[in-house]
Design a protein around this motif. Structure first.
Motif, PDB file in Angstrom:
ATOM      1  N   LYS A   1       0.842  -1.189   0.000  1.00 25.25           N
ATOM      2  CA  LYS A   1       0.000   0.000   0.000  1.00 25.25           C
ATOM      3  C   LYS A   1       0.880   1.243   0.000  1.00 25.25           C
ATOM      4  CE  LYS A   1      -3.647   2.321   2.634  1.00 25.25           C
ATOM      5  NZ  LYS A   1      -4.522   2.255   3.834  1.00 25.25           N
ATOM      6  N   CYS A   2       0.605   2.144  -0.929  1.00 30.01           N
ATOM      7  CA  CYS A   2       1.403   3.366  -1.045  1.00 30.01           C
ATOM      8  C   CYS A   2       1.143   4.299   0.134  1.00 30.01           C
ATOM      9  CB  CYS A   2       1.069   4.085  -2.347  1.00 30.01           C
ATOM     10  SG  CYS A   2       1.825   5.721  -2.503  1.00 30.01           S
ATOM     11  N   THR A   3       2.232   4.736   0.778  1.00 32.57           N
ATOM     12  CA  THR A   3       2.130   5.781   1.787  1.00 32.57           C
ATOM     13  C   THR A   3       2.278   7.147   1.130  1.00 32.57           C
ATOM     14  OG1 THR A   3       3.139   4.289   3.403  1.00 32.57           O
ATOM     15  CG2 THR A   3       3.038   6.635   3.976  1.00 32.57           C
ATOM     16  N   SER A   4       3.309   7.274   0.274  1.00 36.41           N
ATOM     17  CA  SER A   4       3.505   8.540  -0.432  1.00 36.41           C
ATOM     18  C   SER A   4       4.343   8.330  -1.684  1.00 36.41           C
ATOM     19  CB  SER A   4       4.180   9.576   0.477  1.00 36.41           C
ATOM     20  OG  SER A   4       5.495   9.168   0.811  1.00 36.41           O
ATOM     21  N   PHE A   5       4.151   9.245  -2.629  1.00 34.89           N
ATOM     22  CA  PHE A   5       4.910   9.274  -3.883  1.00 34.89           C
ATOM     23  C   PHE A   5       5.263  10.733  -4.117  1.00 34.89           C
ATOM     24  CE2 PHE A   5       5.123  10.159  -8.390  1.00 34.89           C
ATOM     25  CZ  PHE A   5       5.827   9.094  -8.927  1.00 34.89           C
ATOM     26  N   SER A   6       6.558  11.051  -4.191  1.00 34.16           N
ATOM     27  CA  SER A   6       6.937  12.457  -4.342  1.00 34.16           C
ATOM     28  C   SER A   6       8.009  12.630  -5.407  1.00 34.16           C
ATOM     29  CB  SER A   6       7.437  13.035  -3.013  1.00 34.16           C
ATOM     30  OG  SER A   6       8.651  12.431  -2.619  1.00 34.16           O
ATOM     31  N   VAL A   7       7.958  13.786  -6.053  1.00 36.74           N
ATOM     32  CA  VAL A   7       8.940  14.184  -7.059  1.00 36.74           C
ATOM     33  C   VAL A   7       9.461  15.557  -6.660  1.00 36.74           C
ATOM     34  CG1 VAL A   7       9.328  14.731  -9.490  1.00 36.74           C
ATOM     35  CG2 VAL A   7       7.725  12.909  -8.862  1.00 36.74           C
ATOM     36  N   LYS A   8      10.789  15.713  -6.655  1.00 35.86           N
ATOM     37  CA  LYS A   8      11.392  16.997  -6.304  1.00 35.86           C
ATOM     38  C   LYS A   8      12.479  17.336  -7.311  1.00 35.86           C
ATOM     39  CE  LYS A   8      10.624  16.486  -1.315  1.00 35.86           C
ATOM     40  NZ  LYS A   8      11.260  16.425   0.027  1.00 35.86           N
ATOM     41  N   GLY A   9      12.505  18.602  -7.723  1.00 32.48           N
ATOM     42  CA  GLY A   9      13.514  19.076  -8.659  1.00 32.48           C
ATOM     43  C   GLY A   9      13.232  20.524  -8.993  1.00 32.48           C
ATOM     44  N   ALA A  10      13.938  21.056  -9.974  1.00 33.37           N
ATOM     45  CA  ALA A  10      13.733  22.448 -10.372  1.00 33.37           C
ATOM     46  C   ALA A  10      13.739  22.548 -11.887  1.00 33.37           C
ATOM     47  CB  ALA A  10      14.820  23.347  -9.782  1.00 33.37           C
TER      48      ALA A  10
END
Length: 320
Positions: A149-158
């Protein structure tokens, strides 16, 4: 010999062309592209490629006549603002067995609905080029996440183009966890917008937040300024996977400690000829039209609200 139409042969269209050439299958490619510079650039890429024949066209009618009204695959690689017209003109002249559409798919909810009805009525299979599904690294990660089960999915960049590329990551989250997005918010976006690379289009910085069916959270953050490589983080309980696509590395953490680090296999569009082979064979791992249209609908509604555009389904967003 298989017959392929490529509608639009700019930078993105030429990547498709490279992938088709790398498929090493007997193929005729009918390239609809009026710009002479774009044609010259395409010729440089594929002249001398074995088992491949190509010719340039000015209209969908010419494509139909040259292909004898039969296409195995049509790739619509125009800008989003003219994609509906380009597709409609092609379908008025010829019935491709399969269609591949670029993203941003279309710029209004009304167009998303109308094109969906057209494709359904004609019985044309259509997919959208959210190509991270074709990365071997993500296929392996998907198998590792099976049943979790997914808790979180994140993408970070600029500077990675939130308007243009957010749908890639929305689709990736749905693909990895086999869950649909249920909500998307632009409350954490930066104020205003700025010009995109494509004339007449805009970009936005800040953060999009969303939720998957089981309650897992999505965060897509694009800082303003020059491009900085993205990091993708997938969390399931106490386990976290951090993907560095630029350096082709994936780390697995348990309770905050790195327990594994290994190479991550990513691909450019031009390196994924297997996706085109699948399409020519009538199957695809890529999202089908209805899946991607639903994802795009969430994004368009958020952008309209952020830009204070009319809420109606016919309102166009200036993105591509």
């Amino acid at each position: 010999m298989e017959k392929v139409a490529l509608i639009g042969c700019g930078n993105i269209g030429r990547r498709h062309l490279q992938a088709l050439a790398a498929a090493n299958r007997p193929m005729q490619i009918f390239i609809q592209e009026p710009d002479l510079d774009a044609r010259d650039a395409a010729v440089e890429l594929i002249t001398g490629v074995r088992r491949l024949e190509f010719e340039f066209m000015n209209s969908a009618r010419e494509v139909s006549e040259a292909s004898d009204g039969s296409l195995d695959l049509a790739i619509i690689a125009t800008g989003a603002n003219v994609r509906k017209v380009a597709l409609a003109q092609l379908l008025d002249s010829v019935r491709p067995r399969t269609v591949l559409l670029e993203k941003v798919l279309l710029t209004s909810e009304r167009d998303l609905q109308e094109v969906g009805h057209i494709l359904s009525d004609l019985g044309v299979n259509a997919y959208v080029n959210c190509g991270r599904r074709g990365f071997p690294g993500y296929r392996q990660l998907k198998s590792e996440l099976f049943g979790m089960k997914c808790t979180s999915f994140s993408v970070k960049g600029a500077g990675w183009g939130l308007c243009s590329n957010a749908v890639h990551f929305i689709d990736l989250a749905e693909y990895l966890f086999e869950e649909e997005l249920t909500a998307l918010s632009g409350k954490a976006l930066d104020f205003g917008s700025f010009p995109a690379k494509r004339p007449g289009c805009i970009e936005i910085s800040g953060r999009l937040t969303g939720k998957l069916e089981s309650g897992g959270m999505i965060s897509l953050e694009c800082l303003s300024g020059q491009f900085q490589p993205i990091f993708i983080e997938v969390a399931c309980g106490n386990l976290v996977w951090i993907i560095d696509e630029a350096n082709r590395e994936i780390k697995t953490l348990a309770d905050g400690e790195v327990v594994r680090s290994r190479p991550f296999e990513s691909r450019n569009v031009s390196e994924m000829s297997h996706l085109y082979v699948e399409l020519l064979e009538g199957r695809s791992v890529l999202p089908d039209y209805n899946t991607s249209a639903r994802q795009h609908g969430f994004l368009l509604r958020v952008i309209k609200a952020h830009l204070n555009l009319p809420e109606g389904e016919s309102t166009h967003c200036p993105i591509s």
